[in-house]
Write a protein that holds these residues in place. Structure first.
Motif, PDB file in Angstrom:
ATOM      1  N   ALA A   1      14.092  79.946 -35.129  1.00 52.08           N
ATOM      2  CA  ALA A   1      14.404  81.355 -35.630  1.00 52.08           C
ATOM      3  C   ALA A   1      14.765  81.897 -34.198  1.00 52.08           C
ATOM      4  N   PRO A   2      14.109  81.900 -33.089  1.00 53.87           N
ATOM      5  CA  PRO A   2      14.588  82.666 -31.903  1.00 53.87           C
ATOM      6  C   PRO A   2      16.168  82.309 -31.403  1.00 53.87           C
ATOM      7  N   SER A   3      16.677  81.082 -31.609  1.00 53.75           N
ATOM      8  CA  SER A   3      17.989  80.837 -31.417  1.00 53.75           C
ATOM      9  C   SER A   3      18.766  81.223 -32.550  1.00 53.75           C
ATOM     10  N   TRP A   4      18.336  81.710 -33.630  1.00 52.84           N
ATOM     11  CA  TRP A   4      19.175  82.119 -34.867  1.00 52.84           C
ATOM     12  C   TRP A   4      19.066  83.598 -34.966  1.00 52.84           C
ATOM     13  N   GLU A   5      19.175  84.431 -33.867  1.00 52.47           N
ATOM     14  CA  GLU A   5      18.968  85.808 -33.954  1.00 52.47           C
ATOM     15  C   GLU A   5      19.948  86.583 -34.639  1.00 52.47           C
ATOM     16  N   ASN A   6      21.271  86.043 -34.696  1.00 50.03           N
ATOM     17  CA  ASN A   6      22.366  86.717 -35.314  1.00 50.03           C
ATOM     18  C   ASN A   6      22.491  86.409 -36.653  1.00 50.03           C
ATOM     19  N   LYS A   7      21.733  85.583 -37.172  1.00 56.59           N
ATOM     20  CA  LYS A   7      21.747  85.156 -38.801  1.00 56.59           C
ATOM     21  C   LYS A   7      20.752  85.815 -39.518  1.00 56.59           C
ATOM     22  N   ARG A   8      20.885  85.768 -40.917  1.00 57.51           N
ATOM     23  CA  ARG A   8      19.717  86.501 -41.748  1.00 57.51           C
ATOM     24  C   ARG A   8      19.014  85.357 -42.190  1.00 57.51           C
TER      25      ARG A   8
ATOM     26  N   GLN B   1       6.310  90.031 -34.839  1.00 64.78           N
ATOM     27  CA  GLN B   1       7.840  89.674 -34.222  1.00 64.78           C
ATOM     28  C   GLN B   1       8.347  88.908 -35.032  1.00 64.78           C
ATOM     29  N   GLN B   2       7.936  87.956 -35.943  1.00 63.88           N
ATOM     30  CA  GLN B   2       8.525  86.854 -36.723  1.00 63.88           C
ATOM     31  C   GLN B   2       8.980  87.730 -37.718  1.00 63.88           C
TER      32      GLN B   2
ATOM     33  N   GLU C   1       9.633  91.046 -38.131  1.00 66.56           N
ATOM     34  CA  GLU C   1      11.027  91.625 -37.652  1.00 66.56           C
ATOM     35  C   GLU C   1      12.169  90.889 -38.130  1.00 66.56           C
ATOM     36  N   GLN C   2      12.175  89.483 -38.127  1.00 66.04           N
ATOM     37  CA  GLN C   2      13.584  88.700 -38.097  1.00 66.04           C
ATOM     38  C   GLN C   2      13.400  87.894 -39.498  1.00 66.04           C
TER      39      GLN C   2
END
Ligand SMILES: Cc1cc2nc3c(=O)[nH]c(=O)nc-3n(C[C@H](O)[C@H](O)[C@H](O)COP(=O)(O)O)c2cc1C
Length: 184
Positions: A70-77, A104-105, A107-108
């Motif tokens: 997930a952290p490397s996919w911050e621009n994805k929904r 934190q997770q 939020e994403q």
């Protein structure tokens, strides 16, 4: 706008929800085992990625891979759904959803629950035994209400309470990415 649904399923309920969802949003579908073989660049094309795993002892099975990515996919929904034998609305569902992600997770990643069922015929022998132990532990909880005891009794044999309607909020959330994209 491209959506990818990744799932892991032992007895088929999560797979069926993943298929319903992929069909509904026009997305691609991948078993977790296949997703794990893909290079990082494979996921670049996707605007939205959703993970589906079944509930195992009040946790979402194999979600760690998705959470690590997930952290490397911050621009994805990002969304995840859990399929369990517990009916929607039960307190166990709330606590499972509450404990599955850090703040934190959360939020994403938007998290959902879909009621599945129990299919003892399709479980491996060790899982069947683990499940019987899990149900009997639940059954013996001192604070269990009569209603919950009835539910735990029902969990001791196979049943199917899945319904395609439970994908709607997930599909709406994933489609939100599409709306934002067309608005920009
Ligand atoms: C070992 C084990 C533990 C389980 N723990 C839970 C649980 O904590 N909460 C729940 O709702 N369902 C629980 N279940 C039920 C499964 O999540 C349910 O059968 C689900 O529909 C299985 O999905 P699948 O067919 O994709 O494998 C458990 C099942 C097994 C085998």
């Amino acid at each position: 706008m491209k959506t990818l649904i990744i799932y892991t399923s032992q007895t088929g309920f999560t797979k069926r929800y993943a298929e319903w969802l992929a069909d509904r949003v026009g997305g691609d579908l991948l078993d977790l085992k296949d997703a794990q073989k893909k290079s990082d660049s494979f996921f670049d094309d996707y605007d939205a990625i959703c993970y589906g795993g079944w509930a195992m002892a009040e946790k979402i099975s194999k979600i760690k891979w998705f959470l690590d990515k997930a952290p490397s996919w911050e621009n994805k929904r990002l969304a995840a759904f859990c399929v369990g034998g517990t009916p929607n609305g039960e307190p166990q569902v709330d606590s499972l959803l509450q404990n599955a992600l850090t703040d934190q997770q959360r939020e994403q990643i938007k998290l959902f629950y879909c009621q599945g069922g129990m299919n003892y015929e399709k479980m491996s022998a060790p899982t069947r035994i683990a499940m019987k132990m899990f149900v009997s532990a639940l059954r013996n909880k001192k604070d269990a209400t009569e209603e919950q005891k009835k539910m735990f009794d029902r969990m001791a044999s196979s049943y199917d309470i899945s319904d395609v309607k439970y994908i709607e909020p997930i599909a709406a959330y994933l489609r939100g990415a599409e709306e934002e994209e067309s608005a920009s």
